[in-house]
Enzyme design. Structure first.
Site, PDB file in Angstrom:
ATOM      1  N   ALA A 120      39.436  22.117 -34.331  1.00  0.00           N
ATOM      2  CA  ALA A 120      38.140  23.228 -34.244  1.00  0.00           C
ATOM      3  C   ALA A 120      38.475  24.053 -32.969  1.00  0.00           C
ATOM      4  CB  ALA A 120      36.499  22.168 -33.953  1.00  0.00           C
TER       5      ALA A 120
ATOM      6  N   GLY B 220      39.655  18.475 -36.480  1.00  0.00           N
ATOM      7  CA  GLY B 220      39.296  18.952 -37.537  1.00  0.00           C
ATOM      8  C   GLY B 220      40.321  19.217 -38.783  1.00  0.00           C
TER       9      GLY B 220
ATOM     10  N   GLU C 143      40.698  15.913 -40.279  1.00  0.00           N
ATOM     11  CA  GLU C 143      39.738  15.830 -41.240  1.00  0.00           C
ATOM     12  C   GLU C 143      39.852  16.423 -42.495  1.00  0.00           C
ATOM     13  OE1 GLU C 143      36.662  16.601 -38.124  1.00  0.00           O
ATOM     14  OE2 GLU C 143      35.941  14.782 -38.472  1.00  0.00           O
TER      15      GLU C 143
ATOM     16  N   GLU D 279      38.967  13.997 -30.374  1.00  0.00           N
ATOM     17  CA  GLU D 279      37.822  14.477 -30.145  1.00  0.00           C
ATOM     18  C   GLU D 279      37.121  13.856 -28.997  1.00  0.00           C
ATOM     19  OE1 GLU D 279      38.980  13.910 -33.247  1.00  0.00           O
ATOM     20  OE2 GLU D 279      38.029  15.841 -34.551  1.00  0.00           O
TER      21      GLU D 279
END
Ligand code: NAD
Length: 689
Positions: free
Chosen positions: A61, A100, A103, A123
């Protein structure tokens, strides 16, 4: 365009293109949504390949967006749409797929990685949890225990490790070519999306072990514990419901103090580089002469050699040269033991480091780093010799911890080419490098310091000249206050415990035992003639040294070390302290853990504020980096001045003014704290230099 779509026959290639690291910010999320819409009606399409740039898939992210409210489209919805798209998606991991990015890959039916790809969910290192299904999809792919290991530790795996745990399906030299082949030939739609797979097998023992490990390894931090609880839900809660929990936890943590502090440190580290005003070109350093092959000189030489520099190490006589050779040799032995290099390589590399007695036979070198004894006479003599024997263009650096770099520079005819390069012990491991700018240090010399720091992969921080520069100056004040609390009623182990509880890697007395009490003793003796006679002086540490309690190396210091193993509390020390209090006419009182914490932190903050106020540091973030990377300050509290901003200058000033009533000399509030208290400003916004 942050995301491009290309049709190639029966497949489509969706490419993330958001340099430099393909961060999944708003533009990428919007681009992915557009790609999904564009491909929704493509009836003749078999599959979609999702890929990144040549060297990176997606680094996660965009942490810069974390301070604002989330903006749609949100990543979890995009991943949902990818899993439910009319065509199956396959990920070609051309490089790092982190956070991300990982993911995104988990929403695809298969993952093909390049040999150099890295994959993981880091994270928790930013104080949050995966927020787009990572905690639910990963355990459904690799089972509970490996998912706990990866997520709770914030691990990034190499491609082969990822293959071993089943996080990726294949490693291919060119993952895009291979993913294309698979997309064209295999029936990917037969593979069930991870969200539709059943809950995973329960493994309470693995959950408990992960919690215990995280409590130790990431002491005081919330995110790892929350992450473990979320991963555990994959065995007890349906996917959709667990996703709501994950999202809520992610959003709450993201705004929390720990995540803010960790983001601050992350950005401070990225911003730690040569200041913009240093415009000169660095000297091109190929070979470095290191003076002194003791603890520091040996590890500096090792680090320089590892970074590809030629190194010559100068000692005073044959015995010292022998000891230096042994010191360097030990570092290579350790490296072999840790599997970092073969024995043959270690021998070859050690031979490359030239050991000399005196200055005859020095190679052509562009830089000298002096790491001899901490004595101004020794340093002056060395620098005046260096001035004679080194070519005029050579930059001369000292690794002094406390001494005046201006005075050292003045013993040469080229003070503009003299600076401090203050490494931390052990220099080949510790990331911090204070680059000390003396009054006449030129831009070129500074640029050279920063360039060498970059080559050694250090975190460089610019510091001005003062006793102890940034870190040791703060440390001095911190220890002084700890000694006062010890005299007034506390005990070393209680003070250590209070600070470890706060999050420090170690307490101030444990640290002294490790480094040896004689080091700070010598420094106190050096300062004695200039010490303010009205300033409170606690002689306990001096007495310790005079009684031979030098720390761990002799088996006794602030603690006892029976059999060389762990430490135990020494009841005799309490008597010694009580006796000293009696001599000093101090009536010992109760000192609470809260008081220890508050006084030690405010002592640190006040000194840090003065350092910034006086322009010894250019910005608060630099001081934070020094204390985190050199002195064990908890990263998740963001460093002393980030922490100070969470308390607010007005509140800090009020408390310091209280302490000032009892100790007006050491508790003089920094003018910068006063200024910020008046204006409502923050340390983070102060710029000097
Ligand atoms: P040390 O005593 O382990 O090593 C000093 C070495 O310098 C010895 O091998 C000695 O023989 C050699 N030496 C002395 N005079 C010399 C001369 N005239 N020419 C050549 N060599 C000479 O000391 P150290 O701990 O490595 O510290 C070295 C310097 O680094 C000091 O200035 C110290 O303040 C600084 N420093 C130390 C640490 C630390 O944690 N030890 C951390 C940062 C900076």
């Amino acid at each position: 365009m942050a995301v491009t779509v290309a049709r190639e026959g029966s497949i489509a290639i969706v490419r993330l293109d958001n340099p430099p690291v393909n961060a999944i910010g708003l533009s990428v999320r919007q681009g992915l949504m557009r790609a999904l819409e564009e491909l929704a009606d493509a009836a003749d399409l078999r599959a979609v390949v999702l890929t990144g740039s040549d060297t990176i898939f997606a680094a996660g992210a965009d942490a810069r967006e974390f301070d604002a409210d989330p903006v749609a489209p949100h990543l979890p919805d995009i991943l949902d749409a990818i899993e439910n798209a009319p065509q199956p998606w396959i990920a070609a991991l051309t490089g790092a797929a982190l956070g991300g990015g990982c993911e995104l890959a988990l929403a695809c039916r298969k993952r093909i990685a390049g040999p150099k790809s890295t994959i993981g969910l880091p994270e928790v290192t930013l104080g949050v949890v995966p927020g787009a299904g990572g905690t639910q999809r990963l355990p459904r792919l690799v089972s509970l225990a490996p998912a706990l290991d990866i997520i709770a530790n914030g691990r990034t795996l190499k491609a082969n490790e990822a293959l071993d745990v089943g996080l990726i399906d294949e490693i291919a030299e060119d993952p895009l070519v291979r993913a294309r082949q698979i997309a064209e030939s295999e029936d990917l739609s037969a593979i069930l999306p991870l969200s539709q797979r059943p809950q995973v097998a329960d493994d309470q023992a693995a959950v408990d072990a992960a919690k215990e490990r995280a409590a130790k390894r990431m002491r005081g931090q919330d995110a790892p514990q929350r992450a473990i609880e979320l991963v555990a839900l994959s065995s007890s809660m349906p996917f959709a419901q667990a996703m709501l929990e994950e999202r809520q936890t992610f959003l709450t943590l993201r705004q929390g103090a720990q995540a803010k502090a960790l983001r601050h440190v992350f950005f401070a580290e990225r911003g730690a580089k040569k200041p913009a005003w240093v415009e000169a070109q660095p000297v091109d350093v190929k070979t470095v002469v290191v003076i002194g092959g003791g603890t520091m000189g040996a590890s500096i030489a090792y680090a320089l050699d590892s970074a590809g520099h030629g190194v010559a190490l100068v000692e005073t006589d044959a015995d010292a040269k022998e000891r230096a050779s042994h010191n360097v040799g030990r570092l290579f032995k350790d490296a072999v033991k840790r599997g970092l290099m073969s024995e043959a390589d270690a021998a070859k590399r050690q031979e490359r480091i030239q050991l000399l007695v005196g200055y005859d036979g020095l190679p052509e070198a562009e830089l000298v780093i002096e790491a001899a004894f901490e004595s101004i006479e020794v340093k002056r003599e060395i620098f005046s010799t260096l001035d004679r024997v080194m070519p005029a263009h050579a930059v001369l650096a000292t690794n002094t911890s406390y001494l005046d770099v201006n005075e050292i520079a003045a013993s040469t005819s080229r003070p503009e080419r003299v600076l401090g390069l203050h490494f931390f012990s052990p220099a080949h491991i510790m990331k911090l490098l204070e680059i000390v700018r003396a009054d006449r240090t030129s831009q070129e010399a500074l640029a050279t310091g920063f360039a060498v720091g970059a080559k050694l992969r250090k975190i460089p921080v610019l510091a001005g000249v003062c006793d102890g520069f940034i870190g040791n100056r703060i440390l001095f004040r911190y220890r002084e206050e700890a000694d006062i609390l010890m005299m007034d009623g506390s005990l070393p182990w209680l003070i250590d415990e209070a600070m470890v509880d706060f999050g420090m890697a170690m307490g101030p007395y444990e640290v002294q035992d490790l480094s040896g009490l004689d080091i700070s003793y010598a420094q106190r003796k050096r300062r004695a003639p200039t010490r303010d006679p009205n300033r409170r002086y606690i002689p306990i540490a001096d007495r310790m040294v005079e009684e031979g309690r030098l720390g761990k190396k002799v088996g006794v210091g602030w603690y006892r070390y029976p059999g060389g193993g762990g430490s135990v509390v020494d009841p005799l020390l309490e008597d010694l302290i009580t006796e000293e209090a009696h001599f000093a006419k101090v009536t010992r009182r109760d000192v609470s853990t809260a008081e220890i914490r508050e006084r030690l932190m405010l002592a640190m903050i006040n000194e840090a504020a003065d350092i910034l106020h006086q322009g010894i540091a250019e910005k608060a973030a630099d001081i934070d980096l020094v204390m985190i990377h050199g002195y064990g300050f908890p990263r998740w509290r963001g460093g002393p001045l980030h922490y100070a901003d969470t308390l607010g200058a007005a509140a800090i000033l009020a408390r310091i003014e209280e302490f000032e009533k009892q100790g007006p000399i050491m508790w003089k509030p920094s003018p910068l704290i006063r200024e910020l208290a008046e204006t409502g400003g923050r340390f983070a916004d102060v710029k000097r230099g």
